[in-house]
Design a protein around this motif. Structure first.
Motif, PDB file in Angstrom:
ATOM      1  N   ILE B 444       0.840  -1.206   0.000  1.00 42.91           N
ATOM      2  CA  ILE B 444       0.000   0.000   0.000  1.00 42.91           C
ATOM      3  C   ILE B 444       0.873   1.253   0.000  1.00 42.91           C
ATOM      4  CG2 ILE B 444      -0.234   0.323   2.499  1.00 42.91           C
ATOM      5  CD1 ILE B 444      -3.188   0.840   1.967  1.00 42.91           C
ATOM      6  N   LEU B 445       2.058   1.107   0.581  1.00 42.34           N
ATOM      7  CA  LEU B 445       3.009   2.218   0.549  1.00 42.34           C
ATOM      8  C   LEU B 445       3.720   2.283  -0.798  1.00 42.34           C
ATOM      9  CD1 LEU B 445       4.711   4.385   2.046  1.00 42.34           C
ATOM     10  CD2 LEU B 445       6.194   2.547   2.787  1.00 42.34           C
ATOM     11  N   TYR B 446       4.169   1.115  -1.253  1.00 39.22           N
ATOM     12  CA  TYR B 446       4.979   1.086  -2.462  1.00 39.22           C
ATOM     13  C   TYR B 446       4.204   1.535  -3.693  1.00 39.22           C
ATOM     14  CZ  TYR B 446       8.160  -1.653   0.422  1.00 39.22           C
ATOM     15  OH  TYR B 446       8.995  -2.069   1.414  1.00 39.22           O
ATOM     16  N   LEU B 447       2.903   1.355  -3.669  1.00 38.48           N
ATOM     17  CA  LEU B 447       2.082   1.748  -4.819  1.00 38.48           C
ATOM     18  C   LEU B 447       2.137   3.241  -5.081  1.00 38.48           C
ATOM     19  CD1 LEU B 447      -1.226  -0.265  -4.705  1.00 38.48           C
ATOM     20  CD2 LEU B 447       0.424  -0.125  -6.557  1.00 38.48           C
ATOM     21  N   HIS B 448       2.361   4.016  -4.030  1.00 37.65           N
ATOM     22  CA  HIS B 448       2.255   5.465  -4.184  1.00 37.65           C
ATOM     23  C   HIS B 448       3.598   6.154  -4.319  1.00 37.65           C
ATOM     24  CE1 HIS B 448      -1.701   4.553  -2.255  1.00 37.65           C
ATOM     25  NE2 HIS B 448      -2.045   5.255  -3.317  1.00 37.65           N
ATOM     26  N   LEU B 449       4.648   5.385  -4.535  1.00 36.05           N
ATOM     27  CA  LEU B 449       5.968   6.002  -4.622  1.00 36.05           C
ATOM     28  C   LEU B 449       6.226   6.536  -6.029  1.00 36.05           C
ATOM     29  CD1 LEU B 449       7.984   3.556  -2.417  1.00 36.05           C
ATOM     30  CD2 LEU B 449       6.949   5.724  -1.843  1.00 36.05           C
ATOM     31  N   PRO B 450       7.238   7.378  -6.194  1.00 36.56           N
ATOM     32  CA  PRO B 450       7.464   8.011  -7.500  1.00 36.56           C
ATOM     33  C   PRO B 450       7.687   7.014  -8.637  1.00 36.56           C
ATOM     34  CG  PRO B 450       8.839   9.038  -5.833  1.00 36.56           C
ATOM     35  CD  PRO B 450       8.135   7.933  -5.167  1.00 36.56           C
ATOM     36  N   TYR B 451       8.422   5.943  -8.381  1.00 35.81           N
ATOM     37  CA  TYR B 451       8.718   5.017  -9.462  1.00 35.81           C
ATOM     38  C   TYR B 451       8.126   3.656  -9.126  1.00 35.81           C
ATOM     39  CZ  TYR B 451      12.126   8.610 -10.464  1.00 35.81           C
ATOM     40  OH  TYR B 451      12.713   9.810 -10.715  1.00 35.81           O
ATOM     41  N   ALA B 452       7.733   2.928 -10.181  1.00 34.54           N
ATOM     42  CA  ALA B 452       7.208   1.588  -9.964  1.00 34.54           C
ATOM     43  C   ALA B 452       8.333   0.717  -9.427  1.00 34.54           C
ATOM     44  CB  ALA B 452       6.686   1.026 -11.276  1.00 34.54           C
ATOM     45  N   MET B 453       7.996  -0.188  -8.525  1.00 33.03           N
ATOM     46  CA  MET B 453       9.058  -0.922  -7.864  1.00 33.03           C
ATOM     47  C   MET B 453       8.524  -2.269  -7.425  1.00 33.03           C
ATOM     48  SD  MET B 453      11.104   0.357  -4.521  1.00 33.03           S
ATOM     49  CE  MET B 453       9.811   0.336  -3.314  1.00 33.03           C
ATOM     50  N   ASP B 454       9.323  -3.274  -7.626  1.00 32.66           N
ATOM     51  CA  ASP B 454       8.934  -4.604  -7.177  1.00 32.66           C
ATOM     52  C   ASP B 454       9.850  -4.980  -6.038  1.00 32.66           C
ATOM     53  OD1 ASP B 454       7.573  -6.937  -7.105  1.00 32.66           O
ATOM     54  OD2 ASP B 454       8.922  -7.938  -8.517  1.00 32.66           O
TER      55      ASP B 454
END
Lengths: 490, 587
Positions: B444-454
């Motif tokens: 839920i945090l990672y979805l809103h970051l500047p760059y897509a990230m796995d």
């Protein structure tokens, strides 16, 4: 339009004579005359400004005094800025002074209002002058009409201050007279020209002497150090005088004349090629910093404000000496904005005196609780002078900074910024002190008459308004751009 | 409709409304509904440029919404709601007004697409922040607020100097905020201004000076915005600058060292702000997509758990009225404040980066990326900082505050505690919930970051190393806790230098003032003597300031005048001489 322009100078003089002939009695009639005249004057000035922006140039050669020298009135953009500023603030200060003078039960009010109107009239005359001689005439009337206002108290201290005032300003006038005559002999004309008319063939030393005589002569009224000392002493005058005359009309007339000298007599080409601008700018920078350093240790509120005025006047002159588009524009905007903010601060100082009989900074603990509106306006004015948005002081600071870089001088840029920080050092303690909860005894709210608090709140809010809408009503922004463009050609 | 009004402007205007009107109902309504509306609004915003204004010849963009600014705006608006909820019971409109203006201006600075409006909001932030410090109300807050404002004015001047220099170097073309890659005067000035706001040593001293001087609620407000806004600006303008890695590590360790030594509860947490911001700056310095993600994620998590920690400690302070550990020695308060201890512990575990809590989700990203970038020293030092964090926040602070340093078993007999209002608890519980949510479900945090990230933080390696570290830290704390004795002393920091410089400067000023007075007095005295002399020329000595001895002859002008005939002859003689000279000159 010519009639309106003439009228706006003539009306204050007329009012002055009317009030003087009324004597000390009929107070209501006197107030009515003052307010009516100030409104009408401002309306005339505004009309002239609008027609100026529409492209109509108003000029009048009234009497010929010598070959190529007339009593010459010309309403240009530069004069319009100063005229708008002075005449508009006159309305507010006259409303303020009715309450102030009554609340303190001052004597000789007829003389006071009469001289006040005359000072404003001559300030407008300075604004409208089309050549050096006309400007000099009005400049002298301004000096003399302010003299009775400085020694209004008629106390020992006031008489001393008045004497000091005359000694400083009249010796300045002597210098101007010398420089003016010499300029006439060199050029055969005295009419202002955007970009300068001075084209002397004599040696550079003589030219430099003329420039410096003008600069110092007018600079005494603009309180450039070391010729500033009359201004803090003149703070013994009643607050409305300090507010309008010693923060706006009189001292700004000095600045106005210095700028006329720099931009309309000598002009950028002369100053830049001879590098004189740099020495003058260094000279003025000293005042910018030193005045603030002195203000930090001054305990009397009005005198502290006076030192701040000394600082800001030199900031304006420094800005115009940069001779760049943004620099000149910033200087002109600062002339206006400083007027609005400083008049707020002075009126607040007066209101604090009326409400609490306090005039020292060290006594101000807890005043914010008793006079919230006053201290709110004070805060706005103080933060504005420090240059914090959304108050108009920031806009002029921005342009001044840009201007010094356009001239490629980071030295003067740092002078502006250091001066702003020093401003913070001596203004913010006043604000913090007054809102601190230390003194419990004075926390009861004091109610002042609307006539006192209304104008100062108005100018305080106006300084925010001028930031948000820099180009409305008075068109200060357009006017200053026009001046900068006409002088510098870009 | 979503784009109708700039959230920054909305918050600032509602703050002004609170300042203007005393009505309590209006205040409550604004405090709750305006942030709610703002949250709704910003979560509906899509990328693009909004709210452009034509101002004084500039095209100002006050709403540059993109991948970097959005997450900051999200978290700023959420935390505004939590803060308002936390301080809802406080019956002081100035505090609430300043808070809303403060958060509004931070959002405004983040959303600004050009230097002009950015700087405007930046300065409003400084002023409103200073007024929150000032509203702490004590004598200490007064001085701290003044120092805070002056230092931020200096920082702001540095930024302004940098901005105009930058404009000048780019030929006054555009005032849009672009990233700066070249190292030159302009960028160094801007960077130092930003670092001052981020609290980077040696420009950090305002932070531990001012934050603990605010009221218990004010500290929470202050901790969230200024430093994070600086982090945003640094990521925006300076990402990938090598020097930031070094400075970040310096901050992380510097803050920890002082935090371990500190005994004042809120000051301890203030030093942790410096340390945590260090992680973000370091990650910004790495400059890769993942590390920028890590920096932003850490800023978001940090705002949540740092507010939670300060809220908990603030509530503790509210209840107990003491915040120096040596005052709390021997007073076991945990029996009465158990629930608060639980809330605090959630925050403490989050900031330390324990799995299942928010800090783990973000700190792991930064740690992993320092490993990826082959910077083992940085990685090790940051691990060290984590250990220090765990030691001072999760162990030392509760040990000193809730357990009174375990000195003796004085069970706070007759110790009156103030009851903590419900709204404070609600706000803290919401923050606890967010900490858990992000910790358990990091996507839920990672979805809103500047760059897509796995990225998955929950690898065996990550979890095990962290747990090992914390286990041994705990062990050593209980073994060596006598060494960390709580003593009534204050640690010396840079602010001492600031104060000395300030005093020195004021000394110079008053010296100048005295010189001026002396000069004025002597000129005045000279004028006085001239006047006396002019009245009586016999009194020549008076001119030199000496008293004439003996009898002074009274001056009577009548006696001095010549008769009319003599005067006439003298005048004619003079005339004759002058005419002669004139005639001679003609030849």
């Amino acid at each position: 339009m010519g009639l309106f322009a003439l009228g706006s100078i003539f009306l204050p003089f007329l009012a002055s004579f009317l009030i003087l002939s009324l004597g000390e009695k009929r107070e209501t009639l006197r107030d009515i005359i003052t307010v009516f005249t100030s409104f009408l004057t401002f309306a005339f000035v505004l009309l002239c400004t609008n027609s100026l922006l529409a492209g109509e140039l108003v000029e009048m050669r009234i009497v010929s005094l010598a070959k190529n020298v007339d009593l010459y009135l010309k309403f240009d953009a530069f004069g319009a800025i100063f005229a708008n500023l002075s005449s508009f603030l006159w309305i507010l200060v006259s409303i303020y002074s009715f309450s102030y003078m009554r609340a303190l039960g001052e004597h000789n009010q007829g003389r006071f209002y009469s001289m006040f109107a005359m000072a404003i009239g001559s300030a407008l005359g300075v604004a409208y002058s089309g050549n050096v001689l006309t400007m000099y005439l009005f400049y002298e009337i301004l000096t003399l009409s302010t003299y009775p206002l400085v020694l209004h108290e008629e106390s020992e201290e006031a008489i001393k201050a008045g004497r000091k005032y005359l000694a400083y300003l009249l010796s300045g006038a002597g210098l101007i007279l010398f420089a003016m005559v010499y300029t006439y002999l060199e050029n055969g004309t005295l009419d202002f020209l955007p970009g300068g008319f001075f084209r002397g063939d004599s040696d550079p030393v003589t030219q430099a002497i003329i420039l410096i005589s003008f600069f110092v002569g007018f600079g005494i009224k603009a309180a450039i150090m070391p010729f500033h000392e009359w201004l803090p002493s003149a703070m013994v005058a009643p607050t409305p005088v300090s507010a309008l005359l010693h923060a706006v009309a009189v001292v700004k007339a000095g600045v106005f004349c210095v700028m006329r000298t720099v931009l309309f007599i000598f002009g950028p080409a002369f100053l830049l090629s001879s590098n004189l601008w740099f020495f003058l700018a260094l000279f003025v920078s000293f005042t910018v910093i030193m005045a603030n350093v002195l203000a930090i240790s001054e305990d009397n509120l009005k005198r502290r404000l006076a030192f701040s005025t000394v600082n800001n006047l030199s900031v304006i002159i420094l800005g115009s000496l940069l001779l760049t588009h943004s620099g000149v524009k910033g200087a002109l905007l600062h002339m206006v904005y400083h007027g609005f903010m400083k008049i707020t601060l002075f009126m607040c100082a007066g209101a604090i005196y009326v409400g609490q009989r306090k005039s020292l900074v060290s006594e101000l603990d807890g005043v914010g609780k008793s006079l919230p509106i006053t201290m709110f306006s004070f805060t706005v004015g103080a933060l504005g002078l420090v240059g914090i948005p959304p108050i108009c002081g920031f806009l002029s600071k921005w342009y001044l900074c840009l201007g010094s870089l356009e001239r490629n001088e980071i030295l003067f840029l740092s002078v502006f910024l250091i001066s702003a920080i020093l401003d913070g050092i001596y203004f913010l303690p006043i604000v913090f002190r007054s809102f601190s909860r230390k003194s419990e005894s004075h926390n009861k709210r004091t109610y002042l008459p609307t006539g006192l608090e209304g104008p100062l709140l108005f100018t305080g809010l106006a300084s925010i308004y001028l930031f948000l809408f820099p180009d409305s009503i008075f068109r200060f922004y357009t006017l200053s751009s026009t001046v900068a463009k006409s002088v510098l050609g870009y | 409709m979503i784009e109708a009004v700039n959230p920054a402007l909305l918050l600032i205007i509602s703050g002004l409304l609170i300042l203007l009107f005393e009505s309590k109902t209006l205040r409550l309504a604004i405090l709750l509904f305006v942030p709610l509306f703002t949250i709704f609004q910003v979560f509906c915003l899509s990328e693009g440029e909004y709210w452009t204004i034509n101002f004084a010849g500039y095209e100002l963009v006050t709403g540059r919404v993109d991948g970097l600014s959005l997450p900051f705006v999200y978290i700023f608006s959420v935390i505004t709601l939590l803060i308002n909820l936390y301080g809802l019971h406080i019956n002081e409109r100035f505090y609430h007004g300043a808070t809303l203006i403060y958060s509004g201006s931070s959002i405004g600075a983040v959303l600004s697409g050009d230097w002009f409006s950015f700087f405007a909001f930046w300065e409003i932030m400084a002023v409103s922040g200073a007024s929150i410090v000032f509203l702490g109300g004590s004598r200490r807050s007064l001085g701290a607020a003044f120092r805070y404002l002056i230092i931020h004015l200096i920082g702001g001047s540095l930024v302004l100097l940098g901005i105009v220099t930058n404009l000048y170097e780019s030929g006054f073309q555009s005032i849009g905020i672009e990233e700066l890659e070249k190292i030159n005067l302009a960028s160094l000035l801007i960077l130092s201004g930003f670092l001052l706001n981020a609290g980077c040593p040696p420009l950090h001293a305002w932070l531990p000076d001012a934050y603990p001087s605010a009221s218990y609620a004010g500290t929470v407000v202050l901790s969230a915005f200024t430093t994070k806004c600086a982090v945003y600006a640094i990521i925006r303008v300076f990402h990938g600058w090598e020097v930031l890695i070094f400075l970040g590590v310096l901050m992380a360790l510097y803050g920890i060292v002082y935090a371990v030594l500190e005994n004042n509860l809120r000051k301890l947490l203030s030093y942790h702000i410096i340390s945590q911001v260090g992680y973000m700056i370091c990650a910004a310095g790495l400059g890769t997509h993942v590390s920028i993600n890590g920096s932003v994620a850490h800023a978001i998590c940090n705002i949540i758990y740092k507010s939670l920690l300060l809220m908990a400690v603030g509530s503790f302070f509210y209840a107990v009225q003491k915040e120096e550990m040596w005052e709390l020695l021997g007073q076991r308060l945990y029996g009465k404040l158990k629930f608060l201890l639980f809330i605090y512990t959630v925050g403490a575990l989050s900031i330390s980066g324990v799995p299942l809590f928010a800090g783990f989700a973000s700190k792991t990203v930064i740690m992993a990326e320092t490993g990826e970038a082959h910077r083992p020293i940085v990685n090790t030092l940051l691990h060290l900082a984590s250990v220090g964090t765990f030691l001072s926040i999760a162990l030392k602070l509760p040990y000193g505050a809730w357990f009174g340093g375990m000195k003796d078993s004085n069970f706070t007999k007759g110790y009156e505690l103030r009851g903590i209002p419900l709204n404070m608890y609600i706000s803290m519980i919401l923050a606890v919930f967010l900490c858990f949510l992000i910790g358990v479900y990091p996507r839920i945090l990672y979805l809103h970051l500047p760059y897509a990230m796995d990225f998955n933080p929950y690898t065996q390696y990550n979890v095990l190393t962290t747990l090992q570290l914390f286990f041994f830290t705990t062990l050593s704390f209980f073994l060596f806790r006598r060494k960390l004795a709580i003593e009534p002393k204050r640690s010396k920091d840079m602010d001492l230098i600031y104060r000395k410089i300030g005093e020195f400067f004021l000394g110079i000023c008053s010296g100048q003032y005295r010189i001026r007075q002396k000069v004025q007095e002597s000129i005045g005295a000279l004028v006085e003597r001239m006047i006396i002399f002019a009245k009586n020329p016999y009194d020549l000595k008076g001119l030199f300031g000496r008293k004439s001895e003996g009898v002074i002859i009274e001056y009577d002008p009548e006696k001095m005048r010549y008769g009319i005939g003599v005067s006439m002859i003298m005048f004619l003689g003079l005339y004759g001489v002058l005419s002669l000279i004139f005639i001679l000159l003609r030849f």
